[in-house]
Design a protein around this motif. Structure first.
Motif, PDB file in Angstrom:
ATOM      1  N   SER A 293       0.758  -1.243  -0.038  1.00 51.74           N
ATOM      2  CA  SER A 293      -0.152   0.072  -0.113  1.00 51.74           C
ATOM      3  C   SER A 293       0.751   1.202  -0.103  1.00 51.74           C
ATOM      4  O   SER A 293       2.012   1.288   0.220  1.00 51.74           O
ATOM      5  CB  SER A 293      -1.039  -0.005   1.508  1.00 51.74           C
ATOM      6  OG  SER A 293      -0.053   0.321   2.448  1.00 51.74           O
TER       7      SER A 293
ATOM      8  N   ARG B  58       0.633   3.640   2.137  1.00 51.01           N
ATOM      9  CA  ARG B  58       1.218   3.811   3.451  1.00 51.01           C
ATOM     10  C   ARG B  58       2.390   2.951   4.016  1.00 51.01           C
ATOM     11  O   ARG B  58       3.406   3.723   4.507  1.00 51.01           O
ATOM     12  CB  ARG B  58       0.025   3.500   4.581  1.00 51.01           C
ATOM     13  CG  ARG B  58       0.373   3.652   6.212  1.00 51.01           C
ATOM     14  CD  ARG B  58      -0.832   3.199   6.707  1.00 51.01           C
ATOM     15  NE  ARG B  58      -0.472   3.205   8.432  1.00 51.01           N
ATOM     16  CZ  ARG B  58       0.009   1.993   8.818  1.00 51.01           C
ATOM     17  NH1 ARG B  58       0.016   0.970   8.101  1.00 51.01           N
ATOM     18  NH2 ARG B  58       0.301   1.852  10.138  1.00 51.01           N
TER      19      ARG B  58
ATOM     20  N   GLU C  36      -3.071  -2.222   8.500  1.00 47.13           N
ATOM     21  CA  GLU C  36      -4.164  -1.889   7.514  1.00 47.13           C
ATOM     22  C   GLU C  36      -5.258  -2.885   7.265  1.00 47.13           C
ATOM     23  O   GLU C  36      -6.297  -2.162   7.271  1.00 47.13           O
ATOM     24  CB  GLU C  36      -3.286  -1.438   6.216  1.00 47.13           C
ATOM     25  CG  GLU C  36      -2.132  -0.407   6.327  1.00 47.13           C
ATOM     26  CD  GLU C  36      -1.254  -0.452   5.026  1.00 47.13           C
ATOM     27  OE1 GLU C  36      -0.299   0.167   5.131  1.00 47.13           O
ATOM     28  OE2 GLU C  36      -1.163  -1.704   4.342  1.00 47.13           O
TER      29      GLU C  36
ATOM     30  N   TYR D  41      -9.101  -1.625   7.619  1.00 44.10           N
ATOM     31  CA  TYR D  41      -9.947  -2.014   6.580  1.00 44.10           C
ATOM     32  C   TYR D  41     -11.258  -2.613   7.231  1.00 44.10           C
ATOM     33  O   TYR D  41     -12.355  -2.424   6.841  1.00 44.10           O
ATOM     34  CB  TYR D  41      -9.440  -2.842   5.533  1.00 44.10           C
ATOM     35  CG  TYR D  41     -10.244  -3.500   4.642  1.00 44.10           C
ATOM     36  CD1 TYR D  41     -10.990  -3.140   3.443  1.00 44.10           C
ATOM     37  CD2 TYR D  41     -10.635  -4.799   4.806  1.00 44.10           C
ATOM     38  CE1 TYR D  41     -11.852  -3.767   2.600  1.00 44.10           C
ATOM     39  CE2 TYR D  41     -11.496  -5.588   4.378  1.00 44.10           C
ATOM     40  CZ  TYR D  41     -12.249  -5.101   2.929  1.00 44.10           C
ATOM     41  OH  TYR D  41     -13.069  -5.610   2.194  1.00 44.10           O
TER      42      TYR D  41
ATOM     43  N   MET E 165     -12.490   5.719   2.023  1.00 48.21           N
ATOM     44  CA  MET E 165     -11.146   5.468   1.612  1.00 48.21           C
ATOM     45  C   MET E 165     -11.006   5.296   0.080  1.00 48.21           C
ATOM     46  O   MET E 165      -9.967   5.687  -0.536  1.00 48.21           O
ATOM     47  CB  MET E 165     -10.747   4.202   2.403  1.00 48.21           C
ATOM     48  CG  MET E 165      -9.175   3.647   2.230  1.00 48.21           C
ATOM     49  SD  MET E 165      -7.826   4.686   2.877  1.00 48.21           S
ATOM     50  CE  MET E 165      -7.677   5.556   1.604  1.00 48.21           C
TER      51      MET E 165
ATOM     52  N   ASP F 128     -11.353   8.526  -1.734  1.00 48.04           N
ATOM     53  CA  ASP F 128     -10.139   9.243  -1.570  1.00 48.04           C
ATOM     54  C   ASP F 128      -8.770   8.512  -2.378  1.00 48.04           C
ATOM     55  O   ASP F 128      -8.197   9.265  -2.851  1.00 48.04           O
ATOM     56  CB  ASP F 128      -9.517   9.085   0.053  1.00 48.04           C
ATOM     57  CG  ASP F 128      -8.377   9.793   0.502  1.00 48.04           C
ATOM     58  OD1 ASP F 128      -8.515  10.991   1.084  1.00 48.04           O
ATOM     59  OD2 ASP F 128      -7.218   9.459   0.270  1.00 48.04           O
ATOM     60  N   HIS F 129      -8.931   7.399  -2.416  1.00 44.58           N
ATOM     61  CA  HIS F 129      -7.818   6.518  -3.352  1.00 44.58           C
ATOM     62  C   HIS F 129      -8.073   6.905  -4.620  1.00 44.58           C
ATOM     63  O   HIS F 129      -6.940   7.452  -5.321  1.00 44.58           O
ATOM     64  CB  HIS F 129      -8.078   5.070  -2.994  1.00 44.58           C
ATOM     65  CG  HIS F 129      -6.680   4.369  -3.763  1.00 44.58           C
ATOM     66  ND1 HIS F 129      -5.524   4.340  -2.862  1.00 44.58           N
ATOM     67  CD2 HIS F 129      -6.621   4.005  -4.919  1.00 44.58           C
ATOM     68  CE1 HIS F 129      -4.516   3.471  -3.760  1.00 44.58           C
ATOM     69  NE2 HIS F 129      -5.217   3.415  -4.943  1.00 44.58           N
TER      70      HIS F 129
ATOM     71  N   ARG G 157      -5.608  11.600   2.394  1.00 49.68           N
ATOM     72  CA  ARG G 157      -5.403  10.208   2.901  1.00 49.68           C
ATOM     73  C   ARG G 157      -4.193   9.871   1.930  1.00 49.68           C
ATOM     74  O   ARG G 157      -3.092   9.349   2.253  1.00 49.68           O
ATOM     75  CB  ARG G 157      -6.222   9.154   3.303  1.00 49.68           C
ATOM     76  CG  ARG G 157      -7.084   9.603   4.562  1.00 49.68           C
ATOM     77  CD  ARG G 157      -8.364   8.547   4.696  1.00 49.68           C
ATOM     78  NE  ARG G 157      -7.498   7.218   5.466  1.00 49.68           N
ATOM     79  CZ  ARG G 157      -8.303   6.279   5.636  1.00 49.68           C
ATOM     80  NH1 ARG G 157      -9.955   6.495   5.721  1.00 49.68           N
ATOM     81  NH2 ARG G 157      -7.856   5.254   6.220  1.00 49.68           N
ATOM     82  N   TYR G 158      -4.464   9.863   0.530  1.00 44.89           N
ATOM     83  CA  TYR G 158      -3.553   9.545  -0.416  1.00 44.89           C
ATOM     84  C   TYR G 158      -2.599  10.493  -0.306  1.00 44.89           C
ATOM     85  O   TYR G 158      -1.212   9.981  -0.493  1.00 44.89           O
ATOM     86  CB  TYR G 158      -4.432   9.508  -1.735  1.00 44.89           C
ATOM     87  CG  TYR G 158      -3.790   8.911  -3.003  1.00 44.89           C
ATOM     88  CD1 TYR G 158      -4.054   7.636  -3.438  1.00 44.89           C
ATOM     89  CD2 TYR G 158      -2.698   9.521  -3.485  1.00 44.89           C
ATOM     90  CE1 TYR G 158      -3.470   6.829  -4.453  1.00 44.89           C
ATOM     91  CE2 TYR G 158      -2.103   8.803  -4.431  1.00 44.89           C
ATOM     92  CZ  TYR G 158      -2.294   7.588  -4.796  1.00 44.89           C
ATOM     93  OH  TYR G 158      -1.805   6.912  -6.105  1.00 44.89           O
TER      94      TYR G 158
ATOM     95  N   GLU H 186      -1.379   7.951   3.678  1.00 42.16           N
ATOM     96  CA  GLU H 186      -2.085   7.348   4.868  1.00 42.16           C
ATOM     97  C   GLU H 186      -3.017   6.316   3.955  1.00 42.16           C
ATOM     98  O   GLU H 186      -3.791   5.684   4.854  1.00 42.16           O
ATOM     99  CB  GLU H 186      -2.477   8.151   5.619  1.00 42.16           C
ATOM    100  CG  GLU H 186      -1.466   8.934   6.596  1.00 42.16           C
ATOM    101  CD  GLU H 186      -0.701   7.931   7.466  1.00 42.16           C
ATOM    102  OE1 GLU H 186      -1.331   6.661   7.803  1.00 42.16           O
ATOM    103  OE2 GLU H 186       0.576   8.248   8.154  1.00 42.16           O
ATOM    104  N   SER H 187      -3.050   6.107   2.911  1.00 42.63           N
ATOM    105  CA  SER H 187      -3.926   5.150   2.236  1.00 42.63           C
ATOM    106  C   SER H 187      -3.517   3.888   2.485  1.00 42.63           C
ATOM    107  O   SER H 187      -2.257   3.363   2.215  1.00 42.63           O
ATOM    108  CB  SER H 187      -4.067   5.409   0.895  1.00 42.63           C
ATOM    109  OG  SER H 187      -4.672   4.286   0.215  1.00 42.63           O
ATOM    110  N   TYR H 188      -4.409   2.856   2.840  1.00 41.92           N
ATOM    111  CA  TYR H 188      -4.063   1.551   2.917  1.00 41.92           C
ATOM    112  C   TYR H 188      -4.189   0.859   1.622  1.00 41.92           C
ATOM    113  O   TYR H 188      -4.151  -0.650   1.587  1.00 41.92           O
ATOM    114  CB  TYR H 188      -4.726   0.792   4.176  1.00 41.92           C
ATOM    115  CG  TYR H 188      -6.080   0.884   4.074  1.00 41.92           C
ATOM    116  CD1 TYR H 188      -6.936   0.196   3.061  1.00 41.92           C
ATOM    117  CD2 TYR H 188      -6.909   1.474   5.058  1.00 41.92           C
ATOM    118  CE1 TYR H 188      -8.411   0.255   3.266  1.00 41.92           C
ATOM    119  CE2 TYR H 188      -8.392   1.691   5.105  1.00 41.92           C
ATOM    120  CZ  TYR H 188      -9.080   0.864   4.127  1.00 41.92           C
ATOM    121  OH  TYR H 188     -10.537   1.078   4.152  1.00 41.92           O
TER     122      TYR H 188
END
Length: 656
Positions: free
Chosen positions: A457, A459, A490, A494, A506, A509-510, A516-517, A521-523
């Motif tokens: 990921s 992160r 992660e 999730y 999430m 955002d991704h 977060r991306y 900090e994105s998983y």
């Protein structure tokens, strides 16, 4: 013993071989919708070998001796102390209802106690100071003895169960004498024996059902008569379990024995039937765990006998709402129920306290909540081309976490079981262009052995770089341990966001390169169904509308395309809206699937290295017949169903 072990091994290998026929996100032993005709026949073969009845979906037919023999063979592979602990615990779960063993079951379930450790703090059976394990075993031996079934035998079983030499255990009174109680017991036994004799050989599922109904009648009578001052339910169930085993069926686990008296005949039958299935599944799952080197304590069948065995799902079509042609019943993957309970318990301390005071009530509520959760996140979807898809969002269970990152390719049985449980045949593509890293042949082959930043990921990749990669650790093993821990964290995030209904945030955002991306900090990590899309990223193209972008002369040291199997955890962005209409996918051309945490080395099918001309120079392909063998091929080769021609094979490498 060896014969039973070979029988089980054959069943396991056939089951593994059939698993990929069962559809998208196929659990290892579960049954999913939209099975092909071939899958149906394969299911029938596996179930017939395992002694499972097709009419009930889980297994009620005779054949328990084979299950017990396989279980014995598995325990023989464990250290003696651990094997004894497992056997005693299973016998206890079968002997007494869930209420009596709930506290100790929770301790095992939550990891506070382990087999071979301090599960049995004393000889006393959990929740019942009147009985200990040795007395239960003596009573069971008495029940299985050759003495004909009678009130006298039932009394002897009851005496051994309580460890009492006294004969004054009957609940006689001025209204009912001891003689009358014995006569009532003998009458119940006579009726059972007569009904059993009429059935003859149990040659059909219908006869098995009728035989179980006759046992229901006997158990109800033994409880209703109430011949003894105490432990009538326990004595009755012990007698019934000995009779079930004599007929080749599993002894039945119980939810709450005290409730049996108030059940109707049909309700009592269903409870007994479910208990038989629960015991058989428990022993089969524990046997699997020894074979596959999985923690016995993680067994979803161990903690609670009332796993909801099925849930209902609806049908949807592209651009539409739920159709009006009813619901479909789907068999539960017990590991998903366990993951649901585990994550609820971890995040809600009040649940554990409530469980301690009313375990059965809490678990019944959990089962209902899970069924609603599973129904909401699983659907039969008809896409724009009219094809049906079985799509779902899955929790990441403890078994997957335990196996993730473990190199099982050198053990074909374990590797195939992992692939069948948690992966499907769909290949997802991920491209990377590196400006500072160089991947020689050793580096590429390492990706089949260790967790690399390429397949993790955003992160975890950031954390890897912040510690200067491998150079930040004394050993590769130390670095791998750290990376695995980041990814497990992660997985937990999730799971929580899926349970809370916040997963779409999430994913959005991704997709949109949100906060977060950008903060890394994105998983999630990006993969695509389209090979050309993955290859374009390996060339250095990173814009969504890549077809309109001219690639500049970038300083790139390595261009890599990785093909990985899709895992049950991975989120198809184009289908997420079917579960949460707050999400809108805006890049349909990319056909992106957001991976969660990381793609483990065992899931890699091939790795391609692009030359400076942006064409594939070499393909490193996992041998479909030997997952530990990596073929080194000239050029672009992706025909996974066939063996590559010898003319393009440059070499081979074996994982160890």
């Amino acid at each position: 013993m060896k014969r039973a072990h070979y029988f089980y091994t054959i069943c396991l290998l056939i089951l593994i071989g059939c698993a990929h026929d069962f559809g998208v996100h196929r659990p290892y032993t579960g049954q999913r919708a939209i099975a092909s005709a071939g899958a149906s026949s394969c299911t029938q073969l596996v179930r017939s070998l395992l002694g499972l009845s097709l009419n009930d979906g889980v297994g009620l037919s005779t054949g328990f001796k084979e299950t017990a023999s396989a279980f014995d063979s598995a325990l023989a592979k464990l250290p003696k102390k651990k094997a004894t602990s497992v056997r005693d615990f299973v016998e206890t779960l079968v002997a007494f209802d869930f209420e009596a063993v709930a506290k100790e079951s929770l301790d095992v379930f939550s990891g506070k106690k382990t087999f071979g450790g301090s599960i049995f703090g004393s000889k006393r059976i959990f929740g019942d100071p009147a009985i200990d394990i040795s007395n239960y075993k003596k009573a069971l031996g008495q029940a299985k003895g050759k003495e004909a079934l009678s009130s006298s035998k039932i009394l002897k079983v009851h005496q051994k169960l309580l460890g009492s030499r006294s004969k004054s255990l009957f609940a006689s009174s001025e209204e009912v004498s001891e003689k009358q109680l014995k006569e009532a017991l003998d009458s119940a036994v006579k009726n059972f024996l007569s009904a059993r004799k009429k059935l003859g050989k149990l040659s059909t599922p219908n006869k098995v059902d009728k035989m179980i109904y006759s046992m229901v009648d006997l158990e109800k009578e033994l409880i209703t008569v109430g011949a003894f001052k105490s432990h009538n339910e326990e004595t009755a169930r012990l007698m019934i379990n000995s009779l079930l085993e004599a007929e080749g069926l599993a002894p039945a686990r119980a939810y709450e024995l005290s409730f049996l008296k108030g059940l109707s005949r049909d309700e009592h039958y269903q409870t007994l039937k479910n208990g038989i299935i629960a015991t058989k599944l428990l022993m089969e799952d524990l046997t699997d765990r020894v074979v596959l080197d999985l923690p016995l304590e993680h067994s979803p069948e161990l903690f609670y006998p009332g796993v909801p065995r099925a849930y209902q799902i609806g049908f949807k079509k592209s651009g539409g709402k739920f159709l009006l042609d009813g619901k479909k019943s789907i068999q539960t993957d017990a590991r998903q129920f366990q993951a649901f309970v585990v994550n609820r318990m971890r995040t809600d301390s009040g649940l554990e306290e409530a469980f301690k005071s009313d375990p059965s009530g809490v678990m019944r509520e959990m089962a209902e909540d899970f069924s609603r959760f599973a129904s909401k996140n699983h659907v039969i979807f008809t896409n724009g081309k009219g094809a049906k898809e079985d799509i779902s969002l899955s929790l990441i269970d403890d078994d997957f976490i335990h196996m993730w990152g473990r190199i099982d390719a050198t053990n074909p049985a374990r590797y195939q079981a992992k692939m069948a449980r948690y992966y499907n045949d769909e290949i997802l593509f991920r491209g990377h262009a590196y400006g500072w890293e160089k991947y020689d042949e050793e580096g590429v082959l390492n990706m089949f052995k260790i967790i690399e930043r390429q397949t993790t990921s955003i992160r975890s990749g950031r954390k890897f770089l912040s510690t200067r990669g491998r150079s930040g650790y004394k050993t590769v093993a130390e670095q791998q341990k750290a990376m695995r821990q980041w990814i497990v964290e992660e997985f937990e995030t999730y799971n929580q966001e899926l349970l809370d209904g916040e997963l779409y945030k999430m994913v959005d955002d991704h997709m949109r390169v949100g906060p977060r991306y950008k903060a890394k900090e994105s998983y999630g990590y990006s993969t695509t169904r389209v090979y050309a899309q993955g290859k374009s990223f390996a060339k250095g193209k990173t814009l969504a509308d890549y077809g309109k972008v001219d690639l500049e002369d970038l300083k790139i040291n390595a261009r890599i395309v990785t093909g990985v199997r899709r895992a049950t955890k991975d989120v198809d962005m184009a289908r997420l809206r079917q579960f949460d209409d707050r999400f809108r996918y805006i890049y349909p051309r990319q056909q992106e699937v957001m991976g969660v945490g990381g793609a483990e080395p065992d899931s890699i099918v091939f790795i391609q290295v692009l030359g400076f001309d942006n064409e594939v120079a070499k393909t490193y392909l996992r041998d479909k017949d030997n997952p530990a063998r990596i073929l080194i091929l000239k050029g672009d080769y992706r025909d996974l169903g066939k063996k590559p021609p010898k003319s393009i094979i440059l070499g081979e490498h074996f994982l160890n």
